[in-house]
Motif scaffolding. Structure first.
Motif, mmCIF file in Angstrom:
data_model
loop_
_atom_site.group_PDB
_atom_site.id
_atom_site.type_symbol
_atom_site.label_atom_id
_atom_site.label_comp_id
_atom_site.label_asym_id
_atom_site.label_seq_id
_atom_site.Cartn_x
_atom_site.Cartn_y
_atom_site.Cartn_z
ATOM 1 N N GLY A 129 -14.230 12.142 -8.193
ATOM 2 C CA GLY A 129 -14.373 11.968 -9.638
ATOM 3 C C GLY A 129 -13.671 13.017 -10.470
ATOM 4 N N ARG A 130 -12.991 13.984 -9.817
ATOM 5 C CA ARG A 130 -12.335 15.054 -10.560
ATOM 6 C C ARG A 130 -11.380 15.828 -9.650
ATOM 7 N NH1 ARG A 130 -15.615 17.463 -13.547
ATOM 8 N NH2 ARG A 130 -14.649 19.524 -13.696
ATOM 9 N N VAL A 188 -13.281 21.066 -6.818
ATOM 10 C CA VAL A 188 -12.461 20.175 -6.008
ATOM 11 C C VAL A 188 -11.026 20.685 -6.074
ATOM 12 C CG1 VAL A 188 -11.626 17.819 -5.677
ATOM 13 C CG2 VAL A 188 -13.982 18.223 -6.453
ATOM 14 N N VAL A 189 -10.469 20.996 -4.911
ATOM 15 C CA VAL A 189 -9.157 21.650 -4.829
ATOM 16 C C VAL A 189 -8.183 20.779 -4.047
ATOM 17 C CG1 VAL A 189 -7.917 23.707 -4.052
ATOM 18 C CG2 VAL A 189 -10.293 23.912 -4.833
ATOM 19 N N LEU A 190 -6.988 20.605 -4.588
ATOM 20 C CA LEU A 190 -5.884 19.951 -3.885
ATOM 21 C C LEU A 190 -4.833 20.997 -3.591
ATOM 22 C CD1 LEU A 190 -3.960 17.665 -2.941
ATOM 23 C CD2 LEU A 190 -3.430 17.252 -5.366
ATOM 24 N N ILE A 191 -4.457 21.135 -2.324
ATOM 25 C CA ILE A 191 -3.411 22.091 -1.947
ATOM 26 C C ILE A 191 -2.355 21.403 -1.103
ATOM 27 C CG2 ILE A 191 -4.941 22.944 -0.110
ATOM 28 C CD1 ILE A 191 -3.341 25.596 -0.255
ATOM 29 N N THR A 192 -1.113 21.466 -1.566
ATOM 30 C CA THR A 192 -0.015 20.847 -0.830
ATOM 31 C C THR A 192 0.504 21.805 0.237
ATOM 32 O OG1 THR A 192 1.686 21.637 -2.381
ATOM 33 C CG2 THR A 192 0.644 19.508 -2.866
ATOM 34 N N GLY A 193 1.051 21.228 1.288
ATOM 35 C CA GLY A 193 1.597 22.057 2.366
ATOM 36 C C GLY A 193 0.534 22.869 3.066
ATOM 37 N N ALA A 194 -0.580 22.193 3.441
ATOM 38 C CA ALA A 194 -1.738 22.926 3.975
ATOM 39 C C ALA A 194 -1.926 22.772 5.473
ATOM 40 C CB ALA A 194 -3.008 22.458 3.256
ATOM 41 N N MET A 229 -15.850 25.396 -1.525
ATOM 42 C CA MET A 229 -15.101 24.453 -2.350
ATOM 43 C C MET A 229 -14.796 23.175 -1.559
ATOM 44 S SD MET A 229 -12.536 27.000 -4.438
ATOM 45 C CE MET A 229 -13.201 28.473 -5.247
ATOM 46 N N VAL A 230 -14.624 22.082 -2.281
ATOM 47 C CA VAL A 230 -14.234 20.806 -1.660
ATOM 48 C C VAL A 230 -12.712 20.784 -1.628
ATOM 49 C CG1 VAL A 230 -14.328 18.295 -1.808
ATOM 50 C CG2 VAL A 230 -16.295 19.672 -2.551
ATOM 51 N N VAL A 231 -12.149 20.974 -0.445
ATOM 52 C CA VAL A 231 -10.709 21.165 -0.323
ATOM 53 C C VAL A 231 -10.039 19.955 0.324
ATOM 54 C CG1 VAL A 231 -8.898 22.607 0.688
ATOM 55 C CG2 VAL A 231 -11.004 23.670 -0.150
ATOM 56 N N TYR A 232 -8.991 19.491 -0.331
ATOM 57 C CA TYR A 232 -8.116 18.458 0.227
ATOM 58 C C TYR A 232 -6.757 19.102 0.476
ATOM 59 C CZ TYR A 232 -11.370 14.680 -0.971
ATOM 60 O OH TYR A 232 -12.462 13.848 -1.034
ATOM 61 N N GLY A 233 -6.382 19.222 1.735
ATOM 62 C CA GLY A 233 -5.063 19.710 2.077
ATOM 63 C C GLY A 233 -4.125 18.539 2.283
ATOM 64 N N THR A 234 -2.837 18.801 2.197
ATOM 65 C CA THR A 234 -1.872 17.726 2.426
ATOM 66 C C THR A 234 -0.733 18.193 3.314
ATOM 67 O OG1 THR A 234 -0.291 18.140 0.613
ATOM 68 C CG2 THR A 234 -2.327 16.959 0.048
ATOM 69 N N SER A 235 -0.116 17.213 3.954
ATOM 70 C CA SER A 235 1.144 17.396 4.668
ATOM 71 C C SER A 235 1.909 16.091 4.535
ATOM 72 C CB SER A 235 0.906 17.751 6.135
ATOM 73 O OG SER A 235 0.207 16.696 6.778
ATOM 74 N N ALA A 238 -2.320 10.025 -3.041
ATOM 75 C CA ALA A 238 -3.201 11.117 -2.632
ATOM 76 C C ALA A 238 -4.097 11.563 -3.786
ATOM 77 C CB ALA A 238 -2.375 12.297 -2.111
ATOM 78 N N VAL A 239 -3.511 11.712 -4.974
ATOM 79 C CA VAL A 239 -4.291 12.135 -6.139
ATOM 80 C C VAL A 239 -5.351 11.086 -6.478
ATOM 81 C CG1 VAL A 239 -4.158 12.576 -8.635
ATOM 82 C CG2 VAL A 239 -2.494 13.632 -7.083
ATOM 83 N N SER A 240 -4.971 9.815 -6.426
ATOM 84 C CA SER A 240 -5.924 8.733 -6.725
ATOM 85 C C SER A 240 -7.081 8.728 -5.736
ATOM 86 C CB SER A 240 -5.211 7.377 -6.694
ATOM 87 O OG SER A 240 -4.259 7.288 -7.726
ATOM 88 N N GLU A 241 -6.787 8.977 -4.465
ATOM 89 C CA GLU A 241 -7.838 8.996 -3.445
ATOM 90 C C GLU A 241 -8.857 10.106 -3.722
ATOM 91 O OE1 GLU A 241 -8.410 9.377 1.429
ATOM 92 O OE2 GLU A 241 -6.465 8.768 0.593
ATOM 93 N N ILE A 242 -8.368 11.275 -4.114
ATOM 94 C CA ILE A 242 -9.280 12.384 -4.416
ATOM 95 C C ILE A 242 -10.148 12.048 -5.627
ATOM 96 C CG2 ILE A 242 -9.418 14.823 -5.118
ATOM 97 C CD1 ILE A 242 -6.732 15.226 -3.618
ATOM 98 N N ILE A 243 -9.540 11.474 -6.663
ATOM 99 C CA ILE A 243 -10.303 11.129 -7.874
ATOM 100 C C ILE A 243 -11.352 10.065 -7.561
ATOM 101 C CG2 ILE A 243 -10.139 10.138 -10.188
ATOM 102 C CD1 ILE A 243 -7.329 11.468 -10.356
ATOM 103 N N ILE A 244 -10.988 9.080 -6.736
ATOM 104 C CA ILE A 244 -11.950 8.045 -6.338
ATOM 105 C C ILE A 244 -13.118 8.665 -5.565
ATOM 106 C CG2 ILE A 244 -12.289 6.046 -4.815
ATOM 107 C CD1 ILE A 244 -9.389 5.209 -5.618
ATOM 108 N N ASN A 245 -12.787 9.586 -4.654
ATOM 109 C CA ASN A 245 -13.822 10.203 -3.808
ATOM 110 C C ASN A 245 -14.690 11.198 -4.570
ATOM 111 O OD1 ASN A 245 -12.792 8.768 -1.678
ATOM 112 N ND2 ASN A 245 -11.740 10.516 -0.725
#
Length: 267
Positions: A69-70, A4-10, A27-33, A60-67
């Protein structure tokens, strides 16, 4: 299990290229803007995350953890550029860039570290810049923000190593992206002592970006770092001369290196 990957400015540029590449690798990718974006060109989920707003980061971090789990990987990519002579650049604009490039990245790290400690694993990849290894004329503030993030990474990685977490830097050189359009450009003031040299350097910077490498090279390097069990502290992704400039700074006398830079920037 897919990472599970979080990338800012995606939403564009290097960040979008990395996010698309990692998504295609499974990979399970969450991008942000800064604002939520719906776009068919994204092969990954997009969330709203403003690095200048701690509540936005936490949401944003809480949403990823809820969805999921890591969170296995954070790629701190969000940033902004700035150009101008130190004397001419408004101090408030300098502070804005430090808040985005340095303190924003630190706040995102702070937000994911509790979950990574709980997992006893995780990787944080801070996207810095080859410009962060040297003070560049008319880009001194940008160089300073990225250099500071390099040093904070060195310190933080020693603090979190006991929890099974790796923090690394990856420093890109010039890439063919829209970064120049998003920079804060100090105006070329008519009465400025730097009017001619600054304008020449603005033209040179834009030419470097236009002739830069394909962002896919950054994506491949980031993927390699994620897949490496024990990554290095510093990675550089750029042309031969860009990488060479870092080596030359280490081995040449200060004034000789300064002269090389001044010749390059026609000063």
């Amino acid at each position: 299990m897919s990472k599970v990957v979080l990338i800012t400015g995606a939403s564009s540029g290097i960040g979008k290229s990395i996010a698309n590449y990692l998504s295609k690798k499974g990979m399970v990718v969450y991008g942000t803007s800064r604002t939520q974006k719906e776009d068919n060109s994204f092969s990954y989920k997009m969330l709203a995350l403003d690095v200048l707003n701690v509540a936005s980061i936490q949401n944003a971090v809480s949403e990823i953890i809820i969805n999921e789990g890591r969170i296995d990987v954070l790629i701190n990519n969000a940033g902004m550029g700035i150009t101008g002579a130190i004397e001419d650049t408004p101090t408030e604009e300098m502070k804005k860039v430090f808040n985005t490039n340095l303190f924003g990245a630190v706040d995102v790290m702070k937000a994911v570290l509790p979950q990574m400690r709980k997992q006893k694993s995780g990787k944080i990849i801070n996207v810095t810049s080859i410009a962060g290894y040297m003070g560049l004329p008319f880009r001194g503030i940008y160089s300073a923000t990225k250099g500071a993030l390099e040093l904070i990474t060195e310190a933080a990685r020693m603090e979190v190593k006991q929890f099974g977490i790796d923090i690394v830097n990856v420093a890109p050189g010039d890439f063919a992206t829209n970064i120049a359009a998003g920079r804060y450009h100090t105006p070329v003031f008519e009465n400025s002592a730097y009017k001619e040299t600054y304008q020449e350097n603005l033209n040179l910077m834009d030419a470097h970006v236009d002739g830069g490498m394909n962002p896919i090279e950054m994506a491949k390097e980031v993927y390699s770092i994620i897949e490496t069990k024990s990554p290095k502290i510093h990675y550089k992704v750029g042309g031969f001369m860009e990488k060479c400039s870092i080596v030359l700074k280490r081995i040449l006398p200060d004034k000789m290196y300064e002269k090389l830079l001044m010749n390059h920037y026609k000063l």
